[in-house]
Enzyme design. Structure first.
Site, PDB file in Angstrom:
ATOM      1  N   ALA A  36      39.827  42.526  29.886  1.00  0.00           N
ATOM      2  CA  ALA A  36      40.151  41.876  28.672  1.00  0.00           C
ATOM      3  C   ALA A  36      41.639  41.045  28.766  1.00  0.00           C
ATOM      4  CB  ALA A  36      40.189  42.728  27.624  1.00  0.00           C
ATOM      5  N   SER A  37      42.429  41.461  29.803  1.00  0.00           N
ATOM      6  CA  SER A  37      43.739  40.849  29.858  1.00  0.00           C
ATOM      7  C   SER A  37      44.065  39.357  30.392  1.00  0.00           C
ATOM      8  CB  SER A  37      44.490  41.935  30.817  1.00  0.00           C
ATOM      9  OG  SER A  37      44.318  41.941  31.813  1.00  0.00           O
ATOM     10  N   GLY A  39      41.510  35.340  31.423  1.00  0.00           N
ATOM     11  CA  GLY A  39      40.470  34.784  31.907  1.00  0.00           C
ATOM     12  C   GLY A  39      39.563  34.935  30.749  1.00  0.00           C
ATOM     13  N   SER A 165      27.358  36.194  38.086  1.00  0.00           N
ATOM     14  CA  SER A 165      27.786  35.102  38.911  1.00  0.00           C
ATOM     15  C   SER A 165      26.405  34.445  39.548  1.00  0.00           C
ATOM     16  CB  SER A 165      28.389  35.575  39.995  1.00  0.00           C
ATOM     17  OG  SER A 165      28.391  34.767  41.172  1.00  0.00           O
ATOM     18  N   TYR A 179      31.758  41.173  47.696  1.00  0.00           N
ATOM     19  CA  TYR A 179      31.504  40.697  46.112  1.00  0.00           C
ATOM     20  C   TYR A 179      30.200  40.442  45.827  1.00  0.00           C
ATOM     21  CZ  TYR A 179      31.680  37.456  42.148  1.00  0.00           C
ATOM     22  OH  TYR A 179      31.663  36.918  41.059  1.00  0.00           O
TER      23      TYR A 179
END
Length: 286
Positions: A36-37, A39, A165, A179
């Site tokens: 949440a911090s 982007g 994604s 990833y």
């Protein structure tokens, strides 16, 4: 729209967002936002500022989230900051202990936290931790949280929104093994669990995103000049999902990529192999 070029407007077409419909759906509800911090998570939190929702912000950067809390609470939303590194199982357990103490339970989980690693296998031979930490955040963290939160979500007819994604739906590409494997794992888990969750009156939404202009892409120099979605735009897609309960969002052109991944699998494999060989030769001559 969102300072897009003409090409980006074409590439990133999506349904129009209606704030009032989202507000009507979210007033009085409790929302967990991971990552949440900055982007997407940050922009989504600000999108909810003028609702009466209770936002639970989770990320490692406590200072950033505290600043967000001050800003957002100047409007009507209420914010709780819970700093945690979700790669750490003990910190995940502490978060769950807190969440289970909520008086009115939980209505929405936005699974947005993620880590991306772009590294050749040849440079990863002594870096097994690249895979464990990527899997820990992109797969084990959301699975552990949801397994514990499903009863709460079921009581409130809740919703799970997975920020994913497009790579999980396409032909795998080199240098992104850690990833892609971790993101695909959680995507498969959620899609497999979806019918069981639906029976419990829990909605699921998977948002398959192309490149998004967030801090996560900064280490990859090639991405700085590539077309990318605005995180504000993605936040609005999440907002749209809240009142429509839409199951899947993906770029209109992704169907072409999926089709090519199947039909041209052999030529694609050959092309990828050639590109990797060229890159290895270039690296050897540096």
């Amino acid at each position: 729209m969102h300072n897009y070029t003409l090409l980006e407007r074409f590439l990133f077409l999506s349904p129009s967002f209606n704030f009032e419909k989202m507000k009507q759906e979210m007033d009085g509800k409790t929302v967990l936002i991971t990552g949440a911090s900055s982007g997407i998570g940050k922009e989504f939190a600000y999108l909810l500022a003028d609702t009466t929702a209770h936002l639970i912000l989770v990320a490692r950067s406590e200072a950033n989230m505290n600043a967000m809390k001050v800003d957002i609470e100047q409007s009507s939303a209420r914010v709780t900051v819970f700093p945690a590194d979700l790669r750490n199982e003990e910190e995940r357990k502490e978060l769950l202990t807190f969440l289970h103490q909520l008086t009115n339970g939980l209505d929405v989980v936005v699974s947005n936290a993620g880590i991306s690693i772009n590294r050749p296998i040849a440079q990863s031979l002594d870096r097994y931790h690249d895979f464990t930490r990527t899997k820990a955040l992109n797969y084990f963290a959301p699975v552990q949280l949801l397994l514990s939160l499903i009863p709460m979500l079921a009581r409130n007819n809740g919703q799970i929104i997975n920020v994913s994604s497009i790579n999980v739906l396409l032909f795998p590409i080199p240098y992104w093994a850690a990833y892609q494997a971790s993101k695909t794992a959680f995507d498969t888990w959620l899609r497999s669990a979806e019918p069981e969750l639906k029976v419990k009156n829990i909605y699921t939404t998977s948002i398959y995103l192309p490149l998004v202009r967030t801090p996560m892409i900064k280490p990859t120099i090639a991405y700085q000049s590539t077309s990318a979605m605005s995180p504000v735009h993605v936040a609005e897609m999440i907002g749209h999902a809240l009142y429509t309960k839409r199951n899947v969002y993906k770029p209109w052109w992704l169907i072409l990529g999926q089709w090519a991944s199947v039909v041209f699998r052999s030529p694609l494999s050959f092309l990828v192999l050639k590109l990797v060989k060229k890159k290895e030769r270039d690296r050897d001559h540096v």
